[in-house]
Enzyme design. Sequence first.
Site, PDB file in Angstrom:
ATOM      1  N   CYS A 168       0.296 -40.305 -58.741  1.00 17.88           N
ATOM      2  CA  CYS A 168       1.253 -39.413 -59.401  1.00 17.88           C
ATOM      3  C   CYS A 168       2.570 -40.168 -59.431  1.00 17.88           C
ATOM      4  O   CYS A 168       2.954 -40.775 -58.417  1.00 17.88           O
ATOM      5  CB  CYS A 168       1.406 -38.124 -58.601  1.00 17.88           C
ATOM      6  SG  CYS A 168       2.832 -37.112 -59.095  1.00 17.88           S
ATOM      7  N   THR A 169       3.231 -40.159 -60.575  1.00 16.30           N
ATOM      8  CA  THR A 169       4.429 -41.002 -60.703  1.00 16.30           C
ATOM      9  C   THR A 169       5.607 -40.495 -59.873  1.00 16.30           C
ATOM     10  O   THR A 169       6.581 -41.216 -59.684  1.00 16.30           O
ATOM     11  CB  THR A 169       4.844 -41.134 -62.180  1.00 16.30           C
ATOM     12  OG1 THR A 169       4.993 -39.816 -62.746  1.00 16.30           O
ATOM     13  CG2 THR A 169       3.822 -41.919 -62.965  1.00 16.30           C
ATOM     14  N   TYR A 228       3.433 -30.049 -63.509  1.00 14.31           N
ATOM     15  CA  TYR A 228       2.314 -30.030 -64.462  1.00 14.31           C
ATOM     16  C   TYR A 228       0.979 -29.938 -63.710  1.00 14.31           C
ATOM     17  O   TYR A 228       0.011 -29.401 -64.217  1.00 14.31           O
ATOM     18  CB  TYR A 228       2.303 -31.322 -65.287  1.00 14.31           C
ATOM     19  CG  TYR A 228       3.208 -31.354 -66.495  1.00 14.31           C
ATOM     20  CD1 TYR A 228       4.180 -30.378 -66.715  1.00 14.31           C
ATOM     21  CD2 TYR A 228       3.093 -32.385 -67.432  1.00 14.31           C
ATOM     22  CE1 TYR A 228       5.013 -30.447 -67.822  1.00 14.31           C
ATOM     23  CE2 TYR A 228       3.914 -32.451 -68.547  1.00 14.31           C
ATOM     24  CZ  TYR A 228       4.876 -31.480 -68.740  1.00 14.31           C
ATOM     25  OH  TYR A 228       5.685 -31.556 -69.847  1.00 14.31           O
ATOM     26  N   CYS A 281       3.229 -40.081 -66.629  1.00 16.43           N
ATOM     27  CA  CYS A 281       2.757 -38.973 -65.803  1.00 16.43           C
ATOM     28  C   CYS A 281       1.227 -39.024 -65.816  1.00 16.43           C
ATOM     29  O   CYS A 281       0.619 -38.995 -66.895  1.00 16.43           O
ATOM     30  CB  CYS A 281       3.255 -37.669 -66.431  1.00 16.43           C
ATOM     31  SG  CYS A 281       2.590 -36.175 -65.677  1.00 16.43           S
ATOM     32  N   ASN A 282       0.642 -39.147 -64.649  1.00 17.94           N
ATOM     33  CA  ASN A 282      -0.831 -39.209 -64.586  1.00 17.94           C
ATOM     34  C   ASN A 282      -1.454 -37.924 -65.098  1.00 17.94           C
ATOM     35  O   ASN A 282      -2.477 -37.936 -65.781  1.00 17.94           O
ATOM     36  CB  ASN A 282      -1.295 -39.439 -63.154  1.00 17.94           C
ATOM     37  CG  ASN A 282      -0.972 -40.835 -62.663  1.00 17.94           C
ATOM     38  OD1 ASN A 282      -1.800 -41.722 -62.706  1.00 17.94           O
ATOM     39  ND2 ASN A 282       0.248 -41.043 -62.210  1.00 17.94           N
ATOM     40  N   THR A 283      -0.840 -36.798 -64.733  1.00 12.17           N
ATOM     41  CA  THR A 283      -1.413 -35.501 -65.089  1.00 12.17           C
ATOM     42  C   THR A 283      -1.420 -35.321 -66.608  1.00 12.17           C
ATOM     43  O   THR A 283      -2.422 -34.906 -67.197  1.00 12.17           O
ATOM     44  CB  THR A 283      -0.586 -34.388 -64.408  1.00 12.17           C
ATOM     45  OG1 THR A 283      -0.461 -34.703 -63.018  1.00 12.17           O
ATOM     46  CG2 THR A 283      -1.246 -33.047 -64.562  1.00 12.17           C
ATOM     47  N   SER A 301       6.739 -34.847 -66.328  1.00 13.41           N
ATOM     48  CA  SER A 301       7.056 -33.453 -66.041  1.00 13.41           C
ATOM     49  C   SER A 301       8.430 -33.306 -65.401  1.00 13.41           C
ATOM     50  O   SER A 301       8.959 -32.203 -65.311  1.00 13.41           O
ATOM     51  CB  SER A 301       6.010 -32.881 -65.084  1.00 13.41           C
ATOM     52  OG  SER A 301       6.016 -33.634 -63.890  1.00 13.41           O
TER      53      SER A 301
HETATM   54  N1  DGL Z   1       4.495 -37.025 -62.194  1.00 14.00           N
HETATM   55  C1  DGL Z   1       3.311 -36.382 -62.527  1.00 14.00           C
HETATM   56  C2  DGL Z   1       2.056 -37.214 -62.382  1.00 14.00           C
HETATM   57  O1  DGL Z   1       2.138 -38.415 -62.426  1.00 14.00           O
HETATM   58  C3  DGL Z   1       3.040 -34.945 -62.253  1.00 14.00           C
HETATM   59  C4  DGL Z   1       3.766 -34.150 -61.256  1.00 14.00           C
HETATM   60  C5  DGL Z   1       3.601 -32.706 -61.567  1.00 14.00           C
HETATM   61  O2  DGL Z   1       4.347 -32.245 -62.430  1.00 14.00           O
HETATM   62  O3  DGL Z   1       2.729 -32.046 -61.003  1.00 14.00           O
HETATM   63  O4  DGL Z   1       0.991 -36.700 -62.237  1.00 14.00           O
END
Ligand code: DGL
Length: 288
Positions: A185-186, A43, A74-76, A12
């Site tokens: 979260c990355t 995200y 990105c985990n999300t 994101s």
């Molecule tokens: N970097 C993202 C993750 O790993 C999400 C951050 C976001 O956009 O909320 O979940």
Amino acid sequence: MGNAPRIGIFDSGIGGLSVATAIRQALPMGRLLYFGDNAHVPYGERTENEILAFSKAITTALLAKGCDAIVIACNTASSAALSALREQYPTLPIVGMEPAVKPAVEHTRTGVVGVLATRATVDGRVLADVVERFAQDVKVIRQACPGLAQRIDAGDFDGPTTEAMLRAWISPMLEQGIDALVLGCTHYPLVRPLIERITGPTVRVIEPSEAIARRLKHLLEEHGLIQGSEDLKDPLQDQGGNMEDSGLMDFYTSGDPASFRKILDRLGSKNAAVEQGTWELDGSLRLP
Ligand code: DGL
């Protein structure tokens, strides 16, 4: 080397750079194309359908740039889109993130571990599934961190507001006895020094970038895209762990390229070229 695989990586925003750094070290001669969807960050506070639509369009655009593999850094987005993308592209190597609950469970002595993640990840299936699989006998404290990814994305890695937010989330976990803290979260590894200052040395902070890079390498081997680990070793590679020598990385952002470049500068990738990706009205993404 002639046929270095092209790896498309997206997030994101700037969070996936923590994963890209690990991939860069594991595959120094691979060609990395990174897209940060900074226009849509965060995200973690969007609906699953929105995130799925963005992820599909980004994957289409990266494939059009000739990528041989995709990393959802990105985990999300992994939670919302990994299985749908694998269904859509059954022969394409696709790597997604999942919170590193397993190593946290292996590490804990107190039997209490913490997870920091976005709201979407905390409420999503992937985290529930890893907790179910690996943490039956361990207490897992899941903490959503609304607003944190956005602050980090804006470049606030250690300001007083970021610190106060983290303290408010982490202190109750410390009171409950965590000795391992998963960054789910990355974006969060970018503030790891601050997190470690708050947790102190008795808590191990765990994030999966290196495991993701190893998984990618393994998949590339399985798909015949690299011959073996030695093929992609760059004898001149420095061991510094940053993204110096960004010649093998192309950066795109849907946000402001100048701000993205500033962040890259701070992360050690000086003078990297960042190009503008544009969301079209029909929901597709155009990369130059
Ligand atoms: N970097 C993202 C993750 O790993 C999400 C951050 C976001 O956009 O909320 O979940």
